[in-house]
Write a protein that holds these residues in place. Structure first.
Motif, PDB file in Angstrom:
ATOM      1  N   ALA A   1       0.834  -1.207   0.000  1.00  0.00           N
ATOM      2  CA  ALA A   1       0.000   0.000   0.000  1.00  0.00           C
ATOM      3  C   ALA A   1       0.870   1.259   0.000  1.00  0.00           C
ATOM      4  N   GLY A   2       1.983   1.218   0.732  1.00  0.00           N
ATOM      5  CA  GLY A   2       2.891   2.360   0.755  1.00  0.00           C
ATOM      6  C   GLY A   2       3.528   2.598  -0.594  1.00  0.00           C
ATOM      7  N   VAL A   3       3.938   1.530  -1.260  1.00  0.00           N
ATOM      8  CA  VAL A   3       4.530   1.651  -2.597  1.00  0.00           C
ATOM      9  C   VAL A   3       3.496   2.188  -3.581  1.00  0.00           C
ATOM     10  N   ALA A   4       2.264   1.714  -3.473  1.00  0.00           N
ATOM     11  CA  ALA A   4       1.198   2.192  -4.369  1.00  0.00           C
ATOM     12  C   ALA A   4       0.929   3.679  -4.134  1.00  0.00           C
ATOM     13  N   ALA A   5       0.932   4.105  -2.861  1.00  0.00           N
ATOM     14  CA  ALA A   5       0.704   5.523  -2.550  1.00  0.00           C
ATOM     15  C   ALA A   5       1.836   6.383  -3.102  1.00  0.00           C
ATOM     16  N   LEU A   6       3.069   5.912  -2.989  1.00  0.00           N
ATOM     17  CA  LEU A   6       4.204   6.659  -3.530  1.00  0.00           C
ATOM     18  C   LEU A   6       4.120   6.717  -5.052  1.00  0.00           C
TER      19      LEU A   6
ATOM     20  N   SER B   1       8.901  16.819 -15.422  1.00  0.00           N
ATOM     21  CA  SER B   1      10.297  17.182 -15.157  1.00  0.00           C
ATOM     22  C   SER B   1      10.659  16.939 -13.690  1.00  0.00           C
ATOM     23  N   GLN B   2       9.714  17.218 -12.779  1.00  0.00           N
ATOM     24  CA  GLN B   2       9.973  16.953 -11.363  1.00  0.00           C
ATOM     25  C   GLN B   2      10.094  15.453 -11.117  1.00  0.00           C
ATOM     26  N   ARG B   3       9.209  14.686 -11.737  1.00  0.00           N
ATOM     27  CA  ARG B   3       9.219  13.236 -11.566  1.00  0.00           C
ATOM     28  C   ARG B   3      10.547  12.654 -12.076  1.00  0.00           C
ATOM     29  N   GLU B   4      10.994  13.113 -13.256  1.00  0.00           N
ATOM     30  CA  GLU B   4      12.255  12.620 -13.817  1.00  0.00           C
ATOM     31  C   GLU B   4      13.426  12.897 -12.876  1.00  0.00           C
ATOM     32  N   CYS B   5      13.499  14.127 -12.386  1.00  0.00           N
ATOM     33  CA  CYS B   5      14.583  14.492 -11.468  1.00  0.00           C
ATOM     34  C   CYS B   5      14.526  13.641 -10.203  1.00  0.00           C
ATOM     35  N   TRP B   6      13.329  13.493  -9.635  1.00  0.00           N
ATOM     36  CA  TRP B   6      13.180  12.742  -8.391  1.00  0.00           C
ATOM     37  C   TRP B   6      13.582  11.285  -8.582  1.00  0.00           C
ATOM     38  N   VAL B   7      13.132  10.664  -9.645  1.00  0.00           N
ATOM     39  CA  VAL B   7      13.438   9.257  -9.895  1.00  0.00           C
ATOM     40  C   VAL B   7      14.938   9.065 -10.117  1.00  0.00           C
ATOM     41  N   LEU B   8      15.572   9.961 -10.898  1.00  0.00           N
ATOM     42  CA  LEU B   8      17.013   9.841 -11.135  1.00  0.00           C
ATOM     43  C   LEU B   8      17.809   9.989  -9.834  1.00  0.00           C
TER      44      LEU B   8
ATOM     45  N   ARG C   1      10.159  17.010  -3.848  1.00  0.00           N
ATOM     46  CA  ARG C   1      10.217  16.469  -2.481  1.00  0.00           C
ATOM     47  C   ARG C   1       9.125  17.067  -1.609  1.00  0.00           C
ATOM     48  N   LYS C   2       8.927  18.363  -1.741  1.00  0.00           N
ATOM     49  CA  LYS C   2       7.891  19.028  -0.940  1.00  0.00           C
ATOM     50  C   LYS C   2       6.523  18.450  -1.280  1.00  0.00           C
ATOM     51  N   ASP C   3       6.255  18.287  -2.546  1.00  0.00           N
ATOM     52  CA  ASP C   3       4.966  17.750  -3.000  1.00  0.00           C
ATOM     53  C   ASP C   3       4.765  16.322  -2.501  1.00  0.00           C
ATOM     54  N   ILE C   4       5.803  15.502  -2.607  1.00  0.00           N
ATOM     55  CA  ILE C   4       5.697  14.106  -2.168  1.00  0.00           C
ATOM     56  C   ILE C   4       5.486  14.032  -0.657  1.00  0.00           C
ATOM     57  N   ILE C   5       6.176  14.879   0.098  1.00  0.00           N
ATOM     58  CA  ILE C   5       5.995  14.893   1.557  1.00  0.00           C
ATOM     59  C   ILE C   5       4.552  15.196   1.907  1.00  0.00           C
ATOM     60  N   VAL C   6       3.972  16.173   1.232  1.00  0.00           N
ATOM     61  CA  VAL C   6       2.565  16.525   1.497  1.00  0.00           C
ATOM     62  C   VAL C   6       1.654  15.350   1.129  1.00  0.00           C
ATOM     63  N   ARG C   7       1.881  14.756  -0.029  1.00  0.00           N
ATOM     64  CA  ARG C   7       1.007  13.654  -0.474  1.00  0.00           C
ATOM     65  C   ARG C   7       1.186  12.392   0.369  1.00  0.00           C
TER      66      ARG C   7
ATOM     67  N   ASP D   1       1.416   6.645  -6.850  1.00  0.00           N
ATOM     68  CA  ASP D   1       0.357   7.619  -7.173  1.00  0.00           C
ATOM     69  C   ASP D   1       0.865   9.048  -7.005  1.00  0.00           C
ATOM     70  N   ALA D   2       1.607   9.295  -5.916  1.00  0.00           N
ATOM     71  CA  ALA D   2       2.138  10.637  -5.663  1.00  0.00           C
ATOM     72  C   ALA D   2       3.105  11.040  -6.777  1.00  0.00           C
ATOM     73  N   LEU D   3       3.921  10.105  -7.230  1.00  0.00           N
ATOM     74  CA  LEU D   3       4.865  10.401  -8.313  1.00  0.00           C
ATOM     75  C   LEU D   3       4.132  10.694  -9.621  1.00  0.00           C
ATOM     76  N   GLN D   4       3.050   9.972  -9.890  1.00  0.00           N
ATOM     77  CA  GLN D   4       2.291  10.179 -11.130  1.00  0.00           C
ATOM     78  C   GLN D   4       1.641  11.558 -11.164  1.00  0.00           C
ATOM     79  N   GLU D   5       1.366  12.115 -10.011  1.00  0.00           N
ATOM     80  CA  GLU D   5       0.740  13.441  -9.955  1.00  0.00           C
ATOM     81  C   GLU D   5       1.751  14.576 -10.101  1.00  0.00           C
ATOM     82  N   LEU D   6       3.042  14.268 -10.025  1.00  0.00           N
ATOM     83  CA  LEU D   6       4.066  15.301 -10.207  1.00  0.00           C
ATOM     84  C   LEU D   6       4.180  15.667 -11.684  1.00  0.00           C
ATOM     85  N   PRO D   7       4.563  16.915 -11.967  1.00  0.00           N
ATOM     86  CA  PRO D   7       4.877  17.270 -13.352  1.00  0.00           C
ATOM     87  C   PRO D   7       6.044  16.398 -13.839  1.00  0.00           C
TER      88      PRO D   7
END
Length: 186
Positions: free
Chosen positions: A123-128, A138-145, A175-181, A130-136
């Motif tokens: 469930a935690g992995v699924a929530a993360l 360019s932010q998602r690419e940077c975060w994943v790398l 990071r800020k967005d993911i922390i909130v989500r 989902d949170a990543l999919q909601e990021l723009p």
């Protein structure tokens, strides 16, 4: 009564240490007389006035006698002796520090294979995810790398062809967005 004074007593450290490095015990005795009070005071400060002070100073001089020929700048013998004293005092503290015997302790391993723990992890992995999919994008690419790929900021900038400052900004926002989500998962 004679007024004879050994010329080594007033000689420069470089000369005395040079003679001692060549195996002259009398020259080494001059170093011992010259620096024992300072080394004792220093060791006493580190060891909080314990009875080990004299042993530490003696150990330091024994080490110094064996290592003196390897000293590059004989004029710095004073600071070299103080470093040896410091190391010996710290070694003495480490040797007397109480240690717990971990031999008889066998802590139970966490039960990560329990169904409830596995469901929670999924469930935690699924929530993360989902949170990543909601990021723009360019932010998602940077975060994943950075977080999954382990790339440095410089490597991310090079990989994506963007300035380093942009990478820092995108990562901070992601990071800020993911922390909130992910607040519910803290």
């Amino acid at each position: 009564m004679s007024d004879y004074r050994d010329p080594l007593e007033s000689a420069d450290d470089r000369i005395v240490a040079g003679r001692a490095a060549d195996g002259d015990a009398a020259a080494f005795a001059v170093l011992v007389r010259r620096y024992t009070p300072m080394m004792r005071a220093y060791a006493r400060r580190i060891l909080s006035g314990t009875a080990d002070v004299d042993d530490v100073v003696q150990d330091a001089f024994i080490t110094a006698w064996g290592q003196l020929p390897k000293l590059d700048d004989l004029g710095r013998v004073k600071s070299w002796l103080m470093r040896i004293t410091s190391r010996k005092a710290i070694d003495r503290i480490r040797a007397t520090r109480p240690r717990a015997d971990l031999e008889g302790i066998d802590p139970p391993a966490p039960d990560v294979s329990a169904p409830a723990r596995q469901a929670e992890a999924r469930a935690g992995v699924a929530a993360l995810s989902d949170a990543l999919q909601e990021l723009p994008g360019s932010q998602r690419e940077c975060w994943v790398l950075r977080e999954i790929g382990g790339y440095t900021y410089e490597e991310i900038a090079e990989e994506l062809g963007i300035p380093l400052a942009t990478v820092r900004g995108l990562l901070a926002r992601a990071r800020k967005d993911i922390i909130v989500r992910m607040e519910d998962w803290r």
